[in-house]
Scaffold this motif. Structure first.
Motif, PDB file in Angstrom:
ATOM      1  N   SER A  66      -9.749  25.060  26.818  1.00  6.26           N
ATOM      2  CA  SER A  66     -11.009  25.393  26.145  1.00  6.26           C
ATOM      3  C   SER A  66     -10.830  25.903  24.718  1.00  6.26           C
ATOM      4  CB  SER A  66     -11.793  26.419  26.966  1.00  6.26           C
ATOM      5  OG  SER A  66     -11.050  27.620  27.086  1.00  6.26           O
ATOM      6  N   GLY A  67      -9.699  26.476  24.378  1.00 10.69           N
ATOM      7  CA  GLY A  67      -9.489  26.996  23.028  1.00 10.69           C
ATOM      8  C   GLY A  67      -8.998  25.960  22.032  1.00 10.69           C
ATOM      9  N   TYR A  68      -8.785  24.747  22.489  1.00 13.43           N
ATOM     10  CA  TYR A  68      -8.256  23.697  21.614  1.00 13.43           C
ATOM     11  C   TYR A  68      -9.388  22.876  21.003  1.00 13.43           C
ATOM     12  CZ  TYR A  68      -3.603  24.782  23.308  1.00 13.43           C
ATOM     13  OH  TYR A  68      -2.433  25.424  23.594  1.00 13.43           O
ATOM     14  N   PRO A  69      -9.116  22.192  19.883  1.00 14.38           N
ATOM     15  CA  PRO A  69     -10.151  21.387  19.225  1.00 14.38           C
ATOM     16  C   PRO A  69     -10.733  20.324  20.161  1.00 14.38           C
ATOM     17  CG  PRO A  69      -8.219  21.591  17.817  1.00 14.38           C
ATOM     18  CD  PRO A  69      -7.850  22.164  19.149  1.00 14.38           C
ATOM     19  N   GLU A  70     -11.995  20.016  19.941  1.00 11.05           N
ATOM     20  CA  GLU A  70     -12.710  19.043  20.775  1.00 11.05           C
ATOM     21  C   GLU A  70     -12.010  17.679  20.788  1.00 11.05           C
ATOM     22  OE1 GLU A  70     -15.109  17.393  23.442  1.00 11.05           O
ATOM     23  OE2 GLU A  70     -15.093  19.534  22.942  1.00 11.05           O
ATOM     24  N   GLN A  71     -11.420  17.291  19.663  1.00 13.12           N
ATOM     25  CA  GLN A  71     -10.729  16.005  19.595  1.00 13.12           C
ATOM     26  C   GLN A  71      -9.582  15.933  20.609  1.00 13.12           C
ATOM     27  OE1 GLN A  71      -9.054  15.134  15.759  1.00 13.12           O
ATOM     28  NE2 GLN A  71      -8.057  13.267  16.462  1.00 13.12           N
ATOM     29  N   LEU A  72      -8.805  17.009  20.732  1.00 12.27           N
ATOM     30  CA  LEU A  72      -7.715  17.035  21.711  1.00 12.27           C
ATOM     31  C   LEU A  72      -8.266  17.036  23.138  1.00 12.27           C
ATOM     32  CD1 LEU A  72      -5.180  19.560  20.130  1.00 12.27           C
ATOM     33  CD2 LEU A  72      -4.945  17.081  20.349  1.00 12.27           C
ATOM     34  N   GLN A  73      -9.324  17.805  23.352  1.00 11.29           N
ATOM     35  CA  GLN A  73      -9.938  17.833  24.678  1.00 11.29           C
ATOM     36  C   GLN A  73     -10.441  16.445  25.068  1.00 11.29           C
ATOM     37  OE1 GLN A  73     -12.675  21.057  25.564  1.00 11.29           O
ATOM     38  NE2 GLN A  73     -11.760  22.298  23.947  1.00 11.29           N
ATOM     39  N   GLN A  74     -11.005  15.737  24.112  1.00 12.96           N
ATOM     40  CA  GLN A  74     -11.517  14.387  24.385  1.00 12.96           C
ATOM     41  C   GLN A  74     -10.387  13.440  24.760  1.00 12.96           C
ATOM     42  OE1 GLN A  74     -14.693  13.804  24.821  1.00 12.96           O
ATOM     43  NE2 GLN A  74     -14.149  11.743  25.466  1.00 12.96           N
ATOM     44  N   GLN A  75      -9.243  13.564  24.114  1.00 15.44           N
ATOM     45  CA  GLN A  75      -8.092  12.723  24.461  1.00 15.44           C
ATOM     46  C   GLN A  75      -7.640  13.002  25.895  1.00 15.44           C
ATOM     47  OE1 GLN A  75      -5.117  13.416  21.425  1.00 15.44           O
ATOM     48  NE2 GLN A  75      -6.328  12.404  19.839  1.00 15.44           N
ATOM     49  N   VAL A  76      -7.664  14.266  26.293  1.00 22.11           N
ATOM     50  CA  VAL A  76      -7.290  14.624  27.668  1.00 22.11           C
ATOM     51  C   VAL A  76      -8.328  14.073  28.635  1.00 22.11           C
ATOM     52  CG1 VAL A  76      -6.870  16.527  29.266  1.00 22.11           C
ATOM     53  CG2 VAL A  76      -5.978  16.650  26.932  1.00 22.11           C
ATOM     54  N   ARG A  77      -9.604  14.189  28.298  1.00 22.96           N
ATOM     55  CA  ARG A  77     -10.668  13.641  29.157  1.00 22.96           C
ATOM     56  C   ARG A  77     -10.488  12.135  29.361  1.00 22.96           C
ATOM     57  NH1 ARG A  77     -13.982  17.189  25.968  1.00 22.96           N
ATOM     58  NH2 ARG A  77     -14.602  18.973  27.246  1.00 22.96           N
ATOM     59  N   GLN A  78     -10.082  11.431  28.314  1.00 20.03           N
ATOM     60  CA  GLN A  78      -9.859   9.991  28.434  1.00 20.03           C
ATOM     61  C   GLN A  78      -8.709   9.683  29.392  1.00 20.03           C
ATOM     62  OE1 GLN A  78      -9.385   8.617  24.399  1.00 20.03           O
ATOM     63  NE2 GLN A  78     -11.589   8.708  23.968  1.00 20.03           N
ATOM     64  N   LEU A  79      -7.633  10.473  29.306  1.00 23.28           N
ATOM     65  CA  LEU A  79      -6.522  10.296  30.251  1.00 23.28           C
ATOM     66  C   LEU A  79      -6.987  10.550  31.683  1.00 23.28           C
ATOM     67  CD1 LEU A  79      -3.554  11.995  28.342  1.00 23.28           C
ATOM     68  CD2 LEU A  79      -3.768   9.573  28.920  1.00 23.28           C
ATOM     69  N   ILE A  80      -7.829  11.557  31.859  1.00 23.54           N
ATOM     70  CA  ILE A  80      -8.342  11.882  33.189  1.00 23.54           C
ATOM     71  C   ILE A  80      -9.235  10.754  33.703  1.00 23.54           C
ATOM     72  CG2 ILE A  80      -9.871  13.451  34.473  1.00 23.54           C
ATOM     73  CD1 ILE A  80      -8.791  15.701  32.569  1.00 23.54           C
ATOM     74  N   GLU A  86       3.303  24.601  25.278  1.00 25.40           N
ATOM     75  CA  GLU A  86       2.180  25.370  25.823  1.00 25.40           C
ATOM     76  C   GLU A  86       0.975  24.449  26.050  1.00 25.40           C
ATOM     77  OE1 GLU A  86      -0.736  29.158  24.872  1.00 25.40           O
ATOM     78  OE2 GLU A  86       0.972  28.801  23.548  1.00 25.40           O
ATOM     79  N   PHE A  87       0.679  23.581  25.097  1.00 22.11           N
ATOM     80  CA  PHE A  87      -0.432  22.644  25.254  1.00 22.11           C
ATOM     81  C   PHE A  87      -0.177  21.703  26.433  1.00 22.11           C
ATOM     82  CE2 PHE A  87      -2.530  18.581  24.387  1.00 22.11           C
ATOM     83  CZ  PHE A  87      -3.846  19.005  24.310  1.00 22.11           C
ATOM     84  N   ASP A  88       1.019  21.149  26.507  1.00 23.64           N
ATOM     85  CA  ASP A  88       1.347  20.224  27.595  1.00 23.64           C
ATOM     86  C   ASP A  88       1.311  20.923  28.942  1.00 23.64           C
ATOM     87  OD1 ASP A  88       1.610  18.337  25.623  1.00 23.64           O
ATOM     88  OD2 ASP A  88       3.800  18.131  25.808  1.00 23.64           O
ATOM     89  N   PHE A  89       1.730  22.184  28.979  1.00 27.63           N
ATOM     90  CA  PHE A  89       1.654  22.915  30.242  1.00 27.63           C
ATOM     91  C   PHE A  89       0.200  23.117  30.652  1.00 27.63           C
ATOM     92  CE2 PHE A  89       1.353  26.678  32.890  1.00 27.63           C
ATOM     93  CZ  PHE A  89       2.164  26.268  33.945  1.00 27.63           C
ATOM     94  N   ARG A  90      -0.666  23.342  29.706  1.00 31.47           N
ATOM     95  CA  ARG A  90      -2.093  23.474  30.021  1.00 31.47           C
ATOM     96  C   ARG A  90      -2.637  22.150  30.576  1.00 31.47           C
ATOM     97  NH1 ARG A  90      -4.715  27.987  27.863  1.00 31.47           N
ATOM     98  NH2 ARG A  90      -3.315  29.383  26.768  1.00 31.47           N
ATOM     99  N   MET A  91      -2.126  21.034  30.082  1.00 36.09           N
ATOM    100  CA  MET A  91      -2.512  19.747  30.665  1.00 36.09           C
ATOM    101  C   MET A  91      -1.963  19.627  32.087  1.00 36.09           C
ATOM    102  SD  MET A  91      -2.611  16.871  27.661  1.00 36.09           S
ATOM    103  CE  MET A  91      -0.858  16.701  27.496  1.00 36.09           C
ATOM    104  N   PHE A  92      -0.742  20.098  32.305  1.00 33.55           N
ATOM    105  CA  PHE A  92      -0.136  20.115  33.636  1.00 33.55           C
ATOM    106  C   PHE A  92      -1.009  20.921  34.605  1.00 33.55           C
ATOM    107  CE2 PHE A  92       2.625  22.566  36.552  1.00 33.55           C
ATOM    108  CZ  PHE A  92       3.211  21.537  37.282  1.00 33.55           C
ATOM    109  N   MET A  93      -1.463  22.083  34.160  1.00 35.23           N
ATOM    110  CA  MET A  93      -2.323  22.922  35.014  1.00 35.23           C
ATOM    111  C   MET A  93      -3.665  22.235  35.274  1.00 35.23           C
ATOM    112  SD  MET A  93      -0.643  25.534  35.997  1.00 35.23           S
ATOM    113  CE  MET A  93      -1.925  26.646  36.589  1.00 35.23           C
TER     114      MET A  93
END
Length: 171
Positions: free
Chosen positions: A8-22, A150-157
């Motif tokens: 949640s603390g990361y930029p929306e663009q990064l969050q969107q990339q993660v959402r696309q992977l999901i 740290e970012f990648d671990f948050r994706m892992f979680m």
């Protein structure tokens, strides 16, 4: 998925990339390709040795660590993945200080890079108590890829939580 709790603390663009992977169901595959290995540090004594070696390598002038252990209830109770506990005991006319490091047991199943990231984070707290610029500079000194890990671990979680939800809905 509308909420990425760990990101949640990361930029929306990064969050969107993660959402696309999901959405493409590729987050787990991406993580497995990037972090294929699992570490072998499973016992508290091995964890103590590992963290102590890092401390001795990068922070010789900081007082010794008394105890390092995994804790299966840490993230549930404290909403944290690691804790640095400082204790002071009066022994005669001297004060004896102890530093304990507690690491969430989720790191038992993580890659060696993620274990190093949390160990570095908790070691940095021996010198810097706040999450400020000096703290993160110390983390980067011990682990140059700290922020990416740290970012990648948050994706892992995030992936882990999605797997739990998926298993609960199938049951």
């Amino acid at each position: 998925m509308s909420d990425l709790m760990y990101l949640s603390g990361y930029p929306e663009q990064l969050q969107q990339q993660v959402r696309q992977l999901i959405q493409k169901q590729q987050l787990g595959t991406w993580l497995e390709k990037r972090y294929p290995e699992k570490h072998t540090i499973q016992s508290d004594s091995a964890l103590f040795d590992y963290v102590t070696e890092l401390k001795n390598r990068y922070m010789r002038n900081v007082s010794a660590i008394s105890k390092v252990r995994y804790d299966s209830k840490l993230s549930i109770v404290h909403h944290a993945l690691g804790l640095n506990v400082r204790k002071a005991q009066l022994q005669g006319n001297k004060i004896k200080r102890k530093h304990d490091i507690i690491i969430a047991s989720v790191f038992r199943e993580a890659s060696p890079e993620f274990l190093r990231m949390i160990a570095v984070h908790e070691l940095a707290h021996l010198k810097e108590t706040q999450h400020d610029k000096a703290f993160y500079q110390l983390c980067e000194y011990m682990e140059p890829s700290y922020h990416q890990l740290e970012f990648d671990f948050r994706m892992f979680m995030t992936h882990r939580e999605l797997m739990k939800k998926s298993q609960n809905t199938e049951s």
